[in-house]
Design a protein around this motif. Sequence first.
Motif, PDB file in Angstrom:
ATOM      1  N   MET A   1     -59.455  13.941  53.943  1.00 45.54           N
ATOM      2  CA  MET A   1     -58.251  14.734  54.342  1.00 45.54           C
ATOM      3  C   MET A   1     -57.053  13.614  54.352  1.00 45.54           C
ATOM      4  SD  MET A   1     -59.631  17.554  56.956  1.00 45.54           S
ATOM      5  CE  MET A   1     -61.460  18.068  57.059  1.00 45.54           C
ATOM      6  N   PRO A   2     -55.719  14.331  54.160  1.00 46.34           N
ATOM      7  CA  PRO A   2     -54.627  13.584  54.300  1.00 46.34           C
ATOM      8  C   PRO A   2     -54.421  13.161  55.717  1.00 46.34           C
ATOM      9  CG  PRO A   2     -54.174  15.418  53.103  1.00 46.34           C
ATOM     10  CD  PRO A   2     -55.712  15.649  53.556  1.00 46.34           C
ATOM     11  N   ARG A   3     -54.138  11.845  55.976  1.00 46.17           N
ATOM     12  CA  ARG A   3     -53.641  11.432  57.040  1.00 46.17           C
ATOM     13  C   ARG A   3     -52.245  11.986  57.730  1.00 46.17           C
ATOM     14  NH1 ARG A   3     -55.809   5.109  57.620  1.00 46.17           N
ATOM     15  NH2 ARG A   3     -57.559   5.490  56.809  1.00 46.17           N
ATOM     16  N   ALA A   4     -51.256  12.016  56.843  1.00 47.51           N
ATOM     17  CA  ALA A   4     -50.016  12.640  57.387  1.00 47.51           C
ATOM     18  C   ALA A   4     -49.473  13.937  56.564  1.00 47.51           C
ATOM     19  CB  ALA A   4     -49.043  11.841  57.408  1.00 47.51           C
ATOM     20  N   GLY A   5     -48.768  14.629  57.064  1.00 48.05           N
ATOM     21  CA  GLY A   5     -48.494  15.952  56.228  1.00 48.05           C
ATOM     22  C   GLY A   5     -49.175  17.115  56.701  1.00 48.05           C
ATOM     23  N   LEU A   6     -48.641  18.123  55.886  1.00 46.61           N
ATOM     24  CA  LEU A   6     -49.294  19.469  56.201  1.00 46.61           C
ATOM     25  C   LEU A   6     -50.507  19.368  55.028  1.00 46.61           C
ATOM     26  CD1 LEU A   6     -48.700  22.099  57.482  1.00 46.61           C
ATOM     27  CD2 LEU A   6     -47.442  22.873  55.407  1.00 46.61           C
ATOM     28  N   TRP A   7     -51.609  19.998  55.852  1.00 50.90           N
ATOM     29  CA  TRP A   7     -52.689  20.250  54.884  1.00 50.90           C
ATOM     30  C   TRP A   7     -53.710  21.224  55.788  1.00 50.90           C
ATOM     31  CZ3 TRP A   7     -57.551  19.805  57.618  1.00 50.90           C
ATOM     32  CH2 TRP A   7     -57.414  19.191  58.718  1.00 50.90           C
ATOM     33  N   ALA A   8     -54.454  21.835  54.868  1.00 54.53           N
ATOM     34  CA  ALA A   8     -55.114  23.277  55.520  1.00 54.53           C
ATOM     35  C   ALA A   8     -56.664  23.273  54.878  1.00 54.53           C
ATOM     36  CB  ALA A   8     -54.422  24.390  55.142  1.00 54.53           C
ATOM     37  N   ARG A   9     -57.405  24.055  55.475  1.00 58.91           N
ATOM     38  CA  ARG A   9     -58.678  24.688  54.626  1.00 58.91           C
ATOM     39  C   ARG A   9     -58.568  26.044  54.653  1.00 58.91           C
ATOM     40  NH1 ARG A   9     -61.212  21.387  59.631  1.00 58.91           N
ATOM     41  NH2 ARG A   9     -60.574  23.221  60.568  1.00 58.91           N
ATOM     42  N   VAL A  10     -59.247  26.499  53.908  1.00 55.28           N
ATOM     43  CA  VAL A  10     -59.426  27.986  53.764  1.00 55.28           C
ATOM     44  C   VAL A  10     -59.851  28.732  55.101  1.00 55.28           C
ATOM     45  CG1 VAL A  10     -60.755  30.121  52.509  1.00 55.28           C
ATOM     46  CG2 VAL A  10     -59.981  27.936  51.269  1.00 55.28           C
TER      47      VAL A  10
ATOM     48  N   GLU B   1     -38.929  36.713  64.065  1.00 50.87           N
ATOM     49  CA  GLU B   1     -39.992  36.262  64.674  1.00 50.87           C
ATOM     50  C   GLU B   1     -40.848  35.459  63.501  1.00 50.87           C
ATOM     51  OE1 GLU B   1     -42.888  38.989  66.593  1.00 50.87           O
ATOM     52  OE2 GLU B   1     -41.164  39.571  67.724  1.00 50.87           O
ATOM     53  N   GLY B   2     -40.703  35.584  61.932  1.00 50.20           N
ATOM     54  CA  GLY B   2     -41.601  34.718  60.948  1.00 50.20           C
ATOM     55  C   GLY B   2     -42.619  35.598  60.783  1.00 50.20           C
ATOM     56  N   ARG B   3     -43.531  34.946  59.946  1.00 54.18           N
ATOM     57  CA  ARG B   3     -44.650  35.460  59.629  1.00 54.18           C
ATOM     58  C   ARG B   3     -45.906  34.769  59.728  1.00 54.18           C
ATOM     59  NH1 ARG B   3     -43.786  37.193  53.291  1.00 54.18           N
ATOM     60  NH2 ARG B   3     -45.267  38.626  53.794  1.00 54.18           N
ATOM     61  N   ASP B   4     -46.973  35.168  59.679  1.00 55.36           N
ATOM     62  CA  ASP B   4     -48.203  34.497  59.649  1.00 55.36           C
ATOM     63  C   ASP B   4     -49.212  35.053  58.577  1.00 55.36           C
ATOM     64  OD1 ASP B   4     -50.731  35.776  61.292  1.00 55.36           O
ATOM     65  OD2 ASP B   4     -48.721  36.744  61.983  1.00 55.36           O
ATOM     66  N   GLY B   5     -50.234  34.211  58.139  1.00 56.63           N
ATOM     67  CA  GLY B   5     -51.356  34.763  57.191  1.00 56.63           C
ATOM     68  C   GLY B   5     -52.291  34.042  57.380  1.00 56.63           C
TER      69      GLY B   5
ATOM     70  N   PRO C   1     -49.652  23.801  47.389  1.00 58.59           N
ATOM     71  CA  PRO C   1     -49.311  24.874  47.723  1.00 58.59           C
ATOM     72  C   PRO C   1     -50.689  25.741  48.294  1.00 58.59           C
ATOM     73  CG  PRO C   1     -49.459  24.910  45.333  1.00 58.59           C
ATOM     74  CD  PRO C   1     -49.563  23.716  45.882  1.00 58.59           C
ATOM     75  N   PHE C   2     -50.465  26.785  48.918  1.00 58.61           N
ATOM     76  CA  PHE C   2     -51.619  27.613  49.331  1.00 58.61           C
ATOM     77  C   PHE C   2     -51.432  28.977  48.871  1.00 58.61           C
ATOM     78  CE2 PHE C   2     -50.355  24.921  53.191  1.00 58.61           C
ATOM     79  CZ  PHE C   2     -51.205  23.751  53.072  1.00 58.61           C
ATOM     80  N   ASP C   3     -52.736  29.665  48.657  1.00 60.17           N
ATOM     81  CA  ASP C   3     -52.810  31.172  48.584  1.00 60.17           C
ATOM     82  C   ASP C   3     -52.830  31.570  50.011  1.00 60.17           C
ATOM     83  OD1 ASP C   3     -52.488  30.861  45.847  1.00 60.17           O
ATOM     84  OD2 ASP C   3     -54.759  30.818  45.853  1.00 60.17           O
ATOM     85  N   VAL C   4     -51.727  32.456  50.567  1.00 64.39           N
ATOM     86  CA  VAL C   4     -51.865  33.038  51.771  1.00 64.39           C
ATOM     87  C   VAL C   4     -51.909  34.707  51.622  1.00 64.39           C
ATOM     88  CG1 VAL C   4     -50.564  33.226  53.834  1.00 64.39           C
ATOM     89  CG2 VAL C   4     -50.629  31.047  52.570  1.00 64.39           C
ATOM     90  N   ARG C   5     -52.642  35.034  52.424  1.00 60.62           N
ATOM     91  CA  ARG C   5     -52.908  36.837  52.816  1.00 60.62           C
ATOM     92  C   ARG C   5     -52.012  36.916  54.020  1.00 60.62           C
ATOM     93  NH1 ARG C   5     -57.965  37.867  52.946  1.00 60.62           N
ATOM     94  NH2 ARG C   5     -58.202  38.415  50.826  1.00 60.62           N
TER      95      ARG C   5
ATOM     96  N   VAL D   1     -51.277  38.927  48.838  1.00 58.08           N
ATOM     97  CA  VAL D   1     -51.907  37.374  48.709  1.00 58.08           C
ATOM     98  C   VAL D   1     -50.660  36.829  47.806  1.00 58.08           C
ATOM     99  CG1 VAL D   1     -53.387  35.577  47.772  1.00 58.08           C
ATOM    100  CG2 VAL D   1     -54.135  37.895  49.015  1.00 58.08           C
ATOM    101  N   THR D   2     -50.157  35.711  48.460  1.00 55.67           N
ATOM    102  CA  THR D   2     -49.007  34.837  47.698  1.00 55.67           C
ATOM    103  C   THR D   2     -49.254  33.431  47.604  1.00 55.67           C
ATOM    104  OG1 THR D   2     -47.389  34.937  49.477  1.00 55.67           O
ATOM    105  CG2 THR D   2     -47.199  36.719  48.005  1.00 55.67           C
ATOM    106  N   LEU D   3     -48.450  32.795  46.414  1.00 54.64           N
ATOM    107  CA  LEU D   3     -48.743  31.567  46.490  1.00 54.64           C
ATOM    108  C   LEU D   3     -47.584  30.904  47.196  1.00 54.64           C
ATOM    109  CD1 LEU D   3     -49.682  28.770  44.950  1.00 54.64           C
ATOM    110  CD2 LEU D   3     -48.044  29.258  43.308  1.00 54.64           C
ATOM    111  N   VAL D   4     -47.908  29.854  48.260  1.00 55.82           N
ATOM    112  CA  VAL D   4     -46.744  29.539  49.063  1.00 55.82           C
ATOM    113  C   VAL D   4     -46.685  27.862  48.905  1.00 55.82           C
ATOM    114  CG1 VAL D   4     -46.190  29.252  51.639  1.00 55.82           C
ATOM    115  CG2 VAL D   4     -47.301  31.183  50.642  1.00 55.82           C
ATOM    116  N   PHE D   5     -45.364  27.257  49.166  1.00 55.76           N
ATOM    117  CA  PHE D   5     -44.922  25.877  49.161  1.00 55.76           C
ATOM    118  C   PHE D   5     -44.528  25.962  50.402  1.00 55.76           C
ATOM    119  CE2 PHE D   5     -45.616  26.852  44.667  1.00 55.76           C
ATOM    120  CZ  PHE D   5     -45.984  25.554  44.104  1.00 55.76           C
ATOM    121  N   PRO D   6     -44.888  25.816  51.620  1.00 52.68           N
ATOM    122  CA  PRO D   6     -44.491  25.790  52.903  1.00 52.68           C
ATOM    123  C   PRO D   6     -42.939  24.910  53.108  1.00 52.68           C
ATOM    124  CG  PRO D   6     -46.786  25.635  53.038  1.00 52.68           C
ATOM    125  CD  PRO D   6     -46.396  25.284  51.532  1.00 52.68           C
ATOM    126  N   GLY D   7     -42.388  25.182  53.830  1.00 52.35           N
ATOM    127  CA  GLY D   7     -41.047  24.723  54.053  1.00 52.35           C
ATOM    128  C   GLY D   7     -41.433  23.767  55.402  1.00 52.35           C
ATOM    129  N   PRO D   8     -40.434  23.123  56.090  1.00 47.54           N
ATOM    130  CA  PRO D   8     -40.321  22.449  57.222  1.00 47.54           C
ATOM    131  C   PRO D   8     -40.753  23.173  58.543  1.00 47.54           C
ATOM    132  CG  PRO D   8     -38.260  22.362  56.491  1.00 47.54           C
ATOM    133  CD  PRO D   8     -38.912  22.897  55.309  1.00 47.54           C
TER     134      PRO D   8
END
Length: 83
Positions: free
Chosen positions: A1-10, A24-28, A41-45, A52-59
Amino acid sequence: MPRAGLWARVGDRLIVGGATVGDEGRDGEIVGLHHPDGTPPFDVRWSDTGRVTLVFPGPDARVQHFPPHGTREPRPVKAATRS
């Protein structure tokens, strides 16, 4: 896994801040990854639409990590008592 930055698991949760004050924003749920190291990018429901959309998360985005299925969070061990 990367040491810095944004990373995720399914199965992790992506939380994105609102675009304007008071929004309020969104979550998925992250349902797909495009890189083996878990970087965007992530696939997010999305929880609000179920789409489900392809997401390139911002700051303004963050990932809430969950333990892998089949594992449990460690519990404190209680000291044995004698009667």
